[in-house]
Design a protein around this motif. Structure first.
Motif, short mmCIF file in Angstrom:
data_model
loop_
_atom_site.label_atom_id
_atom_site.label_comp_id
_atom_site.label_asym_id
_atom_site.label_seq_id
_atom_site.Cartn_x
_atom_site.Cartn_y
_atom_site.Cartn_z
N THR A 143 -6.96 -0.45 2.80
CA THR A 143 -7.03 0.98 3.10
C THR A 143 -5.71 1.63 2.76
O THR A 143 -4.65 1.17 3.22
CB THR A 143 -7.36 1.22 4.58
OG1 THR A 143 -8.60 0.56 4.91
CG2 THR A 143 -7.49 2.70 4.89
N THR A 144 -5.74 2.64 1.93
CA THR A 144 -4.52 3.34 1.55
C THR A 144 -3.90 4.04 2.76
O THR A 144 -4.59 4.35 3.74
CB THR A 144 -4.80 4.38 0.46
OG1 THR A 144 -5.89 5.22 0.88
CG2 THR A 144 -5.17 3.71 -0.85
N THR B 84 -10.73 3.31 2.22
CA THR B 84 -10.88 1.87 2.11
C THR B 84 -11.54 1.49 0.79
O THR B 84 -12.55 2.11 0.39
CB THR B 84 -11.71 1.32 3.28
OG1 THR B 84 -11.04 1.62 4.51
CG2 THR B 84 -11.88 -0.20 3.17
N TYR B 85 -10.96 0.50 0.11
CA TYR B 85 -11.48 0.01 -1.17
C TYR B 85 -11.67 -1.50 -1.10
O TYR B 85 -10.93 -2.21 -0.39
CB TYR B 85 -10.52 0.35 -2.31
CG TYR B 85 -10.29 1.82 -2.51
CD1 TYR B 85 -11.08 2.56 -3.38
CD2 TYR B 85 -9.27 2.49 -1.84
CE1 TYR B 85 -10.87 3.91 -3.59
CE2 TYR B 85 -9.04 3.86 -2.03
CZ TYR B 85 -9.85 4.56 -2.90
OH TYR B 85 -9.65 5.89 -3.09
N LYS C 153 0.84 -1.20 0.00
CA LYS C 153 0.00 0.00 0.00
C LYS C 153 0.87 1.25 0.00
O LYS C 153 1.96 1.25 0.56
CB LYS C 153 -0.92 0.04 1.23
CG LYS C 153 -1.89 -1.11 1.35
CD LYS C 153 -2.83 -0.93 2.54
CE LYS C 153 -2.06 -0.99 3.87
NZ LYS C 153 -2.97 -0.84 5.02
N THR C 154 0.37 2.29 -0.63
CA THR C 154 0.91 3.63 -0.49
C THR C 154 -0.28 4.54 -0.23
O THR C 154 -1.42 4.07 -0.09
CB THR C 154 1.66 4.10 -1.75
OG1 THR C 154 0.71 4.33 -2.79
CG2 THR C 154 2.68 3.08 -2.21
N LEU D 265 -5.51 6.28 -6.26
CA LEU D 265 -6.45 6.22 -5.15
C LEU D 265 -6.24 7.39 -4.20
O LEU D 265 -5.23 8.09 -4.25
CB LEU D 265 -6.30 4.89 -4.41
CG LEU D 265 -6.36 3.62 -5.29
CD1 LEU D 265 -6.21 2.38 -4.44
CD2 LEU D 265 -7.64 3.59 -6.10
N SER D 266 -7.19 7.58 -3.29
CA SER D 266 -7.12 8.66 -2.32
C SER D 266 -6.51 8.16 -1.01
O SER D 266 -6.73 7.00 -0.63
CB SER D 266 -8.51 9.23 -2.04
OG SER D 266 -9.09 9.74 -3.22
#
Length: 597
Positions: A361-362, A337-338, A289-290, A332-333
């Motif tokens: 979640t980013t 959460t995606y 993740k970032t 993504l923001s």
């Protein structure tokens, strides 16, 4: 038939022609993994000799040593295995040229039509599927696929035919060579879809090619070619041509060396219909993740023929497609959460059930300032000669870019820049750099490696790459002022795609800045003038009397020249045979770019 007699004699000889260990990486594999391993093997060592080089190659690769054995061109469209040939061509002296009837001249027949890959290199000059054939017959064959002719509209003097297809699954126009050369054609096509499997999605189909690495061919064409391969075994002439082509081009056709590979990859003739869907992908998880991306990985699905791709859905909508068991979804923001799931697909278009859904979640955004100073998605990279390795320059979002030894036809998340023995370098950008994020993937063959990340010529970290898509962030770079950022491939041969490169702004952090090259506000006011420089002479304006050392670097960080007390006799530095290009001049702790002309 002549080949059936020869096959028993030469079956063992065929494998022996390849260098010892040439196919070791393919041992124990089958199906799509075997095809991919062979693709890597035959891509390595492939030397592109250019389209005109084929004329020279034919003097050793396409000579009749097994039928008339008279040194003429061996043309699969005019050769008569029994009886006299209708005409003969002398190598080098009967090249097309113009033609109106058979026997006028010979030219270069792309068994896979070059229009399907836009005449791009290295395909356009690959000796393994480009034969010397009669110009007239070549013209009649045109861009039609190979298949079984039902009603012929044209028949060459050796019996090759053009007409409506009687091959199951296709009713268009096809071209059919004589029985003696049907296996030859099949194995050339199998070579093509193996050597260039990673490119197939970007090629036109021509009613023959598939759009994915496996199986690589449309079902009807695959069935036809499998039958031809089994009906017409490898001949001595094919073995000799394969050996001569290896001497000329540096790679081999594995399906001539090891005919069993064909059925090990594609199996015996498959039914024309495939109604079985792949199994559901399992083990979907968030692997990285970032603040702006989430990386996913999962276990491979299985299929009765072969899985060709995976589609990745985010929050119920299709987001991207992958050919491997990993993917990165970008754009993504932060702190959001995606939900993701994956669907496997096969060549017939059958889809598996949805995988289990996984949530990710980013990361939170970086601390102030957190805005991106640079964001490059490579959607505006040059589109001319996309598969050639050369210097590429473009501008996007206010930043100029320079990529050396680079091609532009590969993808990760849409377009990507692919660097081989070179680097990707930005123009000067204000507001510093805090952290850097980039997505990479090793293409074709090679080994895992790294990019050196340089800011103003000083290494600040490394970016790893492998065959899996990976997104990496280097945090706490923290250099303020104007910055030039370079990603330098530490390998001279690995071909690595780069996508979605961003870095955040930075305006503070004196401790890290003091370890790097000083910012403009803290350094003497030096200026190269004029710039571009000419006549191998750099003139510098400013307070230069106390400069102790000057160094000239390439954008890849290679030191080209070091001069101690460079300005003891004036304000100019004589360089040593710099080629045209962009370089870095470092005066003690101060760096400046200049263009040599």
């Amino acid at each position: 038939m002549k080949k059936i007699i020869l096959f028993s004699v030469f079956a063992g000889l065929a494998h022996a022609q390849a260098p010892a260990g040439y196919y070791n990486a393919a041992n124990g594999l089958s199906g799509a993994p075997l095809k991919t391993a062979l693709s890597s093997i035959i891509s390595s060592g492939h030397q592109d000799k250019g389209y005109n080089g084929l004329w020279t190659a034919y003097k050793t690769t396409d000579i009749d040593k097994d039928y008339e054995n008279d040194g003429s061109i061996l043309d699969i469209y005019s050769e008569k295995p029994v009886g006299a040939d209708p005409y003969k061509y002398t190598p080098g002296s009967n090249q097309c040229g113009t033609y109106s009837t058979e026997g006028n001249c010979y030219n270069r027949e792309h068994v896979i039509p070059q229009s399907l890959f836009n005449q791009s290199s290295p395909m356009v000059a690959d000796i393994h599927f480009i034969r010397a054939t009669d110009g007239k017959v070549n013209g009649m064959r045109s861009n039609y696929p190979y298949g079984k002719v039902g009603s012929a509209t044209f028949t060459s003097k050796n019996g090759s035919k053009l007409g409506s297809s009687s091959s199951s699954g296709y009713s268009g126009t096809v071209f059919e060579p004589i029985d003696e050369f049907k296996g030859d054609v099949a194995r050339m096509i199998f070579y093509f879809v193996t050597r260039y499997e990673s490119k197939l999605s970007s090629f036109a189909s021509g009613n023959m090619l598939g759009s994915s690495a496996f199986p690589g061919l449309q079902t009807w064409e695959l069935n036809t070619l499998l039958a031809w391969h089994n009906q017409d075994p490898v001949s001595q002439a094919e073995i000799k041509r394969n050996n001569a082509s290896y001497t000329y081009q540096g790679n081999r056709n594995p399906f001539i060396d090891n005919p069993a590979y064909v059925n090990q990859i594609w199996g015996s003739q498959q039914p024309t219909g495939d109604a079985q869907a792949p199994t559901t992908a399992t083990g979907l998880n968030v692997s990285g993740k970032t603040a702006n991306s989430i990386s996913l990985s999962w276990n491979a699905s299985t299929d009765n023929v072969g899985v060709t791709s995976y589609t990745i859905y985010m929050n119920g909508s299709l987001k991207t497609t992958a050919n491997t068991t990993s993917a990165t979804v970008s754009g993504l923001s932060p702190s959001t959460t995606y939900n993701f799931y994956v669907v496997a697909k096969d060549a017939a278009g059958n889809s598996s059930s949805n995988s289990a859904t996984v949530s990710g979640t980013t990361n939170a955004g970086t601390t102030t300032p957190s805005t991106d100073c640079a964001s490059e998605n490579f959607e505006t990279i040059p589109t001319s000669s996309v598969s050639n390795y050369t210097t590429r320059t473009w501008t996007n979002n206010g930043i100029s870019w320079n990529a050396t030894d680079a091609r532009t036809d590969q993808t990760i998340n849409a377009k990507a820049i692919t660097v081989r023995n070179g680097s990707l370098t930005s123009g000067s950008s204000g507001n510093g750099i805090g952290s850097l994020t980039v997505t990479t993937q090793l293409k074709f063959s090679g080994t895992n490696g790294t990019f050196d990340v340089k800011v103003n010529g000083t290494t600040v970290g490394t970016i790893p790459y492998s065959t899996s898509v990976a997104t990496t962030t280097i945090n706490n770079i923290n250099i303020s002022g104007n910055v030039t950022v370079s990603l330098v491939n530490t390998s001279a041969s690995n071909r690595v795609a780069i996508d979605d490169l961003t870095w955040t702004c930075y305006s503070g952090g004196a401790a890290r800045q003091a370890q790097a090259i000083a910012s403009e506000t803290a350094t003497p006011n030096f200026k190269i003038s004029p710039n571009p420089v000419t006549n191998q002479e750099i003139t510098v304006k400013g307070d230069i009397q106390n400069v102790k050392k000057a160094e000239i670097y390439t954008l890849q960080g290679k030191v080209m020249q070091t001069i101690h007390q460079p300005f003891k006799n004036g304000n100019s530095i004589r360089t040593q045979n710099l080629g045209q290009g962009v370089y870095i001049l470092k005066l003690d702790g101060v760096t400046m770019q200049f263009l040599a002309k």
